[in-house]
Design a protein around this motif. Structure first.
Motif, PDB file in Angstrom:
ATOM      1  N   ALA A   1       0.189   4.243   0.113  1.00 49.88           N
ATOM      2  CA  ALA A   1      -0.126   5.318   1.039  1.00 49.88           C
ATOM      3  C   ALA A   1       0.432   5.461   2.334  1.00 49.88           C
TER       4      ALA A   1
ATOM      5  N   THR B   1      -4.036   2.860   5.908  1.00 47.18           N
ATOM      6  CA  THR B   1      -2.462   3.305   5.589  1.00 47.18           C
ATOM      7  C   THR B   1      -1.700   2.595   6.004  1.00 47.18           C
TER       8      THR B   1
ATOM      9  N   ALA C   1      -3.283  -1.868  -4.935  1.00 54.35           N
ATOM     10  CA  ALA C   1      -2.695  -2.438  -3.862  1.00 54.35           C
ATOM     11  C   ALA C   1      -2.769  -4.009  -4.505  1.00 54.35           C
TER      12      ALA C   1
ATOM     13  N   ASN D   1       0.911  -1.206   0.066  1.00 59.27           N
ATOM     14  CA  ASN D   1       0.179   0.158   0.079  1.00 59.27           C
ATOM     15  C   ASN D   1       0.822   1.284   0.006  1.00 59.27           C
TER      16      ASN D   1
ATOM     17  N   LEU E   1      -4.156   7.519  -6.421  1.00 63.44           N
ATOM     18  CA  LEU E   1      -2.794   7.596  -6.125  1.00 63.44           C
ATOM     19  C   LEU E   1      -1.893   7.771  -7.066  1.00 63.44           C
TER      20      LEU E   1
ATOM     21  N   SER F   1      -3.980   1.054 -12.738  1.00 58.87           N
ATOM     22  CA  SER F   1      -3.628  -0.142 -11.746  1.00 58.87           C
ATOM     23  C   SER F   1      -2.335  -1.151 -12.455  1.00 58.87           C
TER      24      SER F   1
ATOM     25  N   GLN G   1      -8.889  -2.076   2.838  1.00 61.38           N
ATOM     26  CA  GLN G   1      -7.544  -1.808   1.623  1.00 61.38           C
ATOM     27  C   GLN G   1      -7.746  -0.501   1.085  1.00 61.38           C
ATOM     28  N   GLU G   2      -9.076  -0.109   1.002  1.00 61.30           N
ATOM     29  CA  GLU G   2      -9.248   1.016   0.303  1.00 61.30           C
ATOM     30  C   GLU G   2      -8.945   2.457   1.143  1.00 61.30           C
TER      31      GLU G   2
ATOM     32  N   LEU H   1      -3.483  11.154   1.477  1.00 62.52           N
ATOM     33  CA  LEU H   1      -4.149  11.006   0.314  1.00 62.52           C
ATOM     34  C   LEU H   1      -5.638  11.707   0.565  1.00 62.52           C
TER      35      LEU H   1
ATOM     36  N   GLY I   1      -6.553   6.849 -11.332  1.00 66.02           N
ATOM     37  CA  GLY I   1      -6.652   6.411  -9.893  1.00 66.02           C
ATOM     38  C   GLY I   1      -5.983   7.586  -9.033  1.00 66.02           C
TER      39      GLY I   1
ATOM     40  N   ASN J   1      -8.071   2.397  -4.729  1.00 61.62           N
ATOM     41  CA  ASN J   1      -6.546   1.998  -3.900  1.00 61.62           C
ATOM     42  C   ASN J   1      -6.523   0.774  -3.782  1.00 61.62           C
ATOM     43  N   HIS J   2      -7.704  -0.255  -3.618  1.00 62.04           N
ATOM     44  CA  HIS J   2      -7.511  -1.384  -2.991  1.00 62.04           C
ATOM     45  C   HIS J   2      -7.118  -2.158  -4.291  1.00 62.04           C
TER      46      HIS J   2
END
Lengths: 453, 453
Positions: A22, A62, A238, A20, A348, A269, A58-59, A30, A346, A234-235
């Motif tokens: 983040a 951190t 990851a 992750n 991130l 992704s 997971q979304e 974020l 995304g 985010n997930h």
């Protein structure tokens, strides 16, 4: 073997955690997603309507690592660790001192990196009591991955596929059906959203935004169905980091380390999956690596979009994300890298571009196919149109290395094979593939659809 | 990892030699091929018109092993050793005590086992001064492998593709073109053989026999071109033994040994490639293994043909081989396992069936697709129609094991993926795939075409 070309890990080297980014982001955390209904940061309650608890963790979490459940690892091991190759034949053809590596995700049964997250989302939805999955797909890579993932967990799968792709790529539908999924062209008469579009335009070619609305509506109307999504979140990013974690170890086997990491970026992704583990290592004091996000010139989200809160879907149902966006009303020209036709990216990825940790570049479609053909003729693998974007820039960088007399290590993501995309190659050879020039007025109108918050 | 599913070898484990079953054949040596012109055993001089010296050595030699040239091994290493999988998910679906393994050749860039010999033949032809390759192809697997192999050695490739397949599978042509080959539907106006057929029947759908005549004529007319062939010949079968040699070592990694080895058989190179190393081990005193050759019921060469000298090509240009044959005039019904539509089979396969070392079985096409779909939904990989024949019998044997309460080890060859065969799966799901019933009169007429020697 004189020249080692393949760096292969073993079953036991399938990563045990997802990474992750983040956790390692410098500066502010974020920016959160916002509720479309209230404009306030999206809470767990609202997320719970969209995904099971572990995916919410997971979304928004951190922690640096999320443990991969054993049943997911067990399925990953059917094709993972995916191979990392040294492109020695391409290097020789380019007469470059650069060392070119590529991580190949086309070995998954669905032919791309997409099952890395499909399997995970199917698992958590099954655990949460869902008996079926529903999603949207553009070019069909994600739909195929969803169909495969559902089959692995004995679940049903319903895929709304953008009608123009559905008609252009009938074999994607057949593949999904072979896995037991139902693939429906969107807009369809099965949902209110689809019927509304069809009432206005019975011949609507559809769009990813419309298909998303249909999938969300279907999931909302049936508690036995779980909605799953293929990129950007985010997930999802990851889950894809198994790619880069393996690549880190494989570069060790090659006794090398990349100076440059390159990936094509639509939702982001694939790029994140390969690059984030290297970026994370850099942020924790490891070697500097130049990361390049490659997007199509006809959908230049990172290079022409601006950073703002915007909707991910055309129908403005979903949450708002702070991201590079061309505006949610933007409809990219038809192009063959369907997986890269996204108005936003995304959060991130957007943040790392904003922080100048990732460098974006836009390339024209015909130059990508040119690179794809050179790659096929030297390395043997027929790349997906999406992947040719990364190949194009890898070749450009290798040529630069030759011109500068520098021996850099270049690693790019070969996200999938092009076995279902040969109609595009045929057009390329026939000279009928065109590079769309974006109309500035279209870009301005799309930009105006970005909400003022 | 709780349940190991993948047995992977390293670059350094790419075999260094090809195995020649002729060295271990019990009893009389293999009957020689006969010249079509003289009826006498085919000499080196006549073979020299067809292939370079090293391939002649491998065609008629009785050494146990032929060294694999380093440049060939180097290219093999791009995707070899190919993975061997334990089909645990299929086992569970069948609720069988059998242990099912499969060796997967679809990881080659052309998607099948065919490049194992294509690369070798391209190498030797290049060494002999040829600048281009010419061949025929039915369903397109071999044509794709030839195109790929030519690209790897910087050679041209010309592929005559049976017209009906050319039209049914346009993407096979596109793949060959992407590799730089020229793919021409056969019969064509480019050769005297093709023009003669077209004069008699302008709408001729073509046949492998006609395409072979066109390829041979083209090679004979241009000394810069080397003719290459995709199956049946002794040297081709030898090249494919890299499959079984790897599988032997991978079964060791699995701490197991097959009781049964199963392969689909058209010309026989896929079956031979997997099974001959196990058969050779048995003949040299190793464990007994039951080997099953699976052929389509609509082209039952081994189960309905007789052993006799016959032509491999319809045009009676080429040599005569002692083999199981339905008669060189036999034209099998259209079916989707195009790679299994051969009236005769490789002499070494024929001999081992005659000696009861290999057991032939014929299966109907729809039952094969049924097995292919079950395999795709459990193991994830979409199999080529040819490969579904092996899957069908593997499943049948696993079910027998369940019924008998026996835990046997079953190894089958998954010769390729079905990414270019989805039209066939579509027909299967639509219920429009039929099992042709062979007309006895047709079989009798074809049998009458076998020359009386």
């Amino acid at each position: 073997m004189v020249d080692r070309v393949k760096f292969q890990l073993d079953d036991k080297d399938v990563p045990t955690t997802w990474y992750n980014l983040a956790a390692d982001l410098p500066g502010a955390p974020l920016a959160p997603a916002l509720s479309a209904a209230t404009g306030a940061p999206l809470g767990r309650d609202e997320l719970a309507a969209l995904m099971p608890e572990p995916l919410i963790d997971q979304e928004i979490g951190t922690e640096r690592e999320f443990e991969i459940p054993e049943p997911v690892r067990q399925i990953y091991a059917m094709w993972r660790p995916a191979p990392l190759f040294r492109a020695r034949r391409l290097e020789r053809a380019l007469n470059t001192p650069a060392r070119i590596y590529y991580k190949y995700e086309g070995v998954s049964p669905a032919g791309s990196h997409k099952p890395n997250t499909g399997i995970a989302q199917a698992f958590y939805n099954k655990e949460a009591g869902k008996t079926g999955l529903v999603t949207e797909t553009g070019a069909g890579q994600w739909g195929s991955a969803t169909a495969l993932s559902a089959a692995f967990f004995g679940m049903t799968a319903k895929v709304f596929m953008v009608r123009v792709s559905f008609e252009q790529k009938p074999y994607r539908k057949s593949l999904m059906e072979t896995y037991g999924a139902v693939c429906t062209p969107s807009p369809s008469i099965e949902t209110a959203a689809g019927r509304a579009i069809l009432a206005a335009d019975p011949k609507s070619p559809g769009s990813l935004g419309i298909a998303t609305s249909e999938a969300l509506e279907t999931a909302a109307g049936d508690p036995s169905l779980g909605y799953v999504l293929g990129s950007a979140a985010n997930h999802v990013l990851a889950h894809q980091t198994v790619i880069g974690q393996e690549a880190l170890r494989q570069m060790e086997l090659a006794d090398d380390y990349p100076d440059i990491v390159i990936g094509a970026a639509g939702g982001g992704s694939n790029l994140a999956g390969l690059a984030f583990p290297f970026l994370g290592a850099q942020l924790r004091g490891g070697p500097d690596v130049r990361i390049i996000a490659v997007e199509p010139a006809s959908c230049p989200t990172l290079t022409r979009g601006r950073i703002a809160y915007d909707y991910a879907d055309t129908g403005r149902v979903g949450p708002l994300f702070r991201m590079h966006t061309l505006g949610h009303s933007f409809v990219p020209p038809a192009m063959h890298a369907g997986g890269l036709r996204a108005h936003g990216i995304g959060p991130l990825i957007s943040r790392t571009v904003e922080d100048k940790l990732i460098e974006p570049v836009a390339v024209a479609q015909t130059r990508c196919f040119e690179a794809g053909v050179q790659f096929a003729r030297t390395e043997g693998i027929l790349p997906a149109p999406e992947s040719t974007h990364a190949i194009r820039v890898a070749i450009d960088e290798a040529v630069r290395c030759r011109e500068e007399g520098r021996s850099q290590a270049i690693l790019f993501g070969l996200s999938g094979h092009g076995h279902f995309d040969l109609v595009a190659y045929e057009k390329y050879f026939a000279g009928s593939l065109e590079d769309d020039v974006l109309d500035e007025a279209v870009l301005a109108a799309a930009d105006a659809s970005i909400p003022a918050l």
